[in-house]
Enzyme design. Sequence first.
Site, PDB file in Angstrom:
ATOM      1  N   LYS A  22      64.509 161.897 -40.926  1.00  0.00           N
ATOM      2  CA  LYS A  22      63.569 160.933 -40.323  1.00  0.00           C
ATOM      3  C   LYS A  22      62.130 161.424 -40.460  1.00  0.00           C
ATOM      4  O   LYS A  22      61.239 160.669 -40.861  1.00  0.00           O
ATOM      5  CB  LYS A  22      63.920 160.750 -38.839  1.00  0.00           C
ATOM      6  CG  LYS A  22      62.850 160.053 -38.028  1.00  0.00           C
ATOM      7  CD  LYS A  22      63.235 159.917 -36.582  1.00  0.00           C
ATOM      8  CE  LYS A  22      62.863 161.085 -35.699  1.00  0.00           C
ATOM      9  NZ  LYS A  22      61.447 161.168 -35.311  1.00  0.00           N
ATOM     10  N   CYS A 116      53.603 161.250 -23.995  1.00  0.00           N
ATOM     11  CA  CYS A 116      54.968 160.741 -23.931  1.00  0.00           C
ATOM     12  C   CYS A 116      55.781 161.682 -23.077  1.00  0.00           C
ATOM     13  O   CYS A 116      55.276 162.669 -22.555  1.00  0.00           O
ATOM     14  CB  CYS A 116      55.556 160.550 -25.314  1.00  0.00           C
ATOM     15  SG  CYS A 116      55.791 162.070 -26.183  1.00  0.00           S
ATOM     16  N   ARG A 121      50.324 164.596 -25.965  1.00  0.00           N
ATOM     17  CA  ARG A 121      50.339 164.655 -27.426  1.00  0.00           C
ATOM     18  C   ARG A 121      48.916 164.370 -27.919  1.00  0.00           C
ATOM     19  O   ARG A 121      48.588 163.240 -28.289  1.00  0.00           O
ATOM     20  CB  ARG A 121      51.330 163.633 -28.017  1.00  0.00           C
ATOM     21  CG  ARG A 121      52.726 163.624 -27.420  1.00  0.00           C
ATOM     22  CD  ARG A 121      53.701 164.612 -28.002  1.00  0.00           C
ATOM     23  NE  ARG A 121      53.939 164.614 -29.402  1.00  0.00           N
ATOM     24  CZ  ARG A 121      55.077 164.237 -29.988  1.00  0.00           C
ATOM     25  NH1 ARG A 121      56.057 163.738 -29.278  1.00  0.00           N
ATOM     26  NH2 ARG A 121      55.236 164.347 -31.287  1.00  0.00           N
TER      27      ARG A 121
END
Length: 422
Positions: A22, A116, A121
């Site tokens: 991914k 998050c 972040r």
Amino acid sequence: MDKIVIEGGVPLKGTVEVSGAKNAALPIIAATLLTDEKCVIKNVPMLRDVATMLKILRGLGVKAQMEENRVVVEPLRYKQCTADYKLVSTMRASICVLGPLLAKQKLARVSMPGGCIIGQRPVDLHIKGLQALGARIKIEHGYIVAAAKQLRGGNVFLGGAYGSSVLATSNVMMAAVLARGRTIIENAACEPEMVDLANFLIKMGAKIKGQGTPLIEVEGVKYLHGAVHSVIPDRIEAGTYVLAAAITDGDLIIERARIEHLSALIDKLQQVGISIKAQKGAGIHVKRRARLLKPVDITTLPYPGFPTDMQAQMMALAAVSDGISVITEKIFPDRFMHVSELNRMGANIFLEGASAIVKGVKRLSGAPVMASDLRASAALVLAGLVAKGKTEVSRIYHLDRGYEKLEQKLEKVGAKIKRVKE
Ligand code: UD1
């Protein structure tokens, strides 16, 4: 909403195949924005995050389709430079369209990703890197707006409080390939997914050296053409299946897993009492050596250190080992949402700052638990596989972001696992 129900206690046996990575596929799909020509990306995992990235591209006016595990992107001289606010805010990784859009369209508007569940972040390194290439950047109405008539090569040290940054390195490298002159990125991320992205860019005509080392050198070119590429196997998915074999006292062959991408995990597992051998061709064979698992101390670090994306799953294993393990998180110090859920299943874990002290217990007991993020969800599935009785993992949309056909793959090797509607 779906949930996963597991009846624990079955040793997993057989062969499981790893999908494409991914974290390589997402920036590679974003990199197609750098050309006007058709690109074909193979071995792309069918995941919610990939679907989101394709929607972002379509929102920019790019033709992007996925059939089975093959993505075809035809940019066809797209004009837009604003990535959809809602889509970007659902997936942090969508920030990797910033560099390619800026380089190709001279202007990029990408919404500011929020914090998050795994902690803050920040985007300061992305901004610093692009500024070093001459971009003017401001935050406006919730968007990062980056502009530059002509990017020019520059030197930048991409180190933050927690070391290198994978997506900041990706963004700067993708912008630098079309900049005028030479760019040096110091303290670049060395993750295999970065190398895969660089290799894709090189196929498109980019001039890059040093990928996979902390010093990347990019000589800008005027134009990139289309390319065909096959994404590397997912080392985090592979590592999760390695742990599934280890925790259930199983015997698994993980097909297509690249042993050289898993060195930190394998080193720790050998200390714990797990035998891991390379298979002929590609793949690895995992089996327990001892009945009782030894405890292990782990600190997450940028690659080639122990990956933060394996921390939660490793904690599930430590939770059933014979002794006390200390797991320290040095990338996302708040990434411990799985601790309370593992404790709900009978684990004995407490937090001390950015470390988890894991006192191994003889057995876990199945319980209803709630997934909080992608890798935490995987840890709960692992715990469920070894726990006595029934475990129900809800909010599994997190798992669908990162694990292709998880329950089918585990079921094939003997797990009693099913997906049910809540
Ligand atoms: C990528 C991975 C993610 C993995 C993470 C760390 C993708 C799509 N995601 O995320 O699965 O958990 O690497 O291996 O590849 N930081 C800053 N300033 C910035 C950017 C990051 O301080 O501008 C900090 C972060 O807060 C964190 C550390 O740097 O502490 C590493 O984060 P980073 O490598 O950027 O993570 P991502 O690239 O977002």
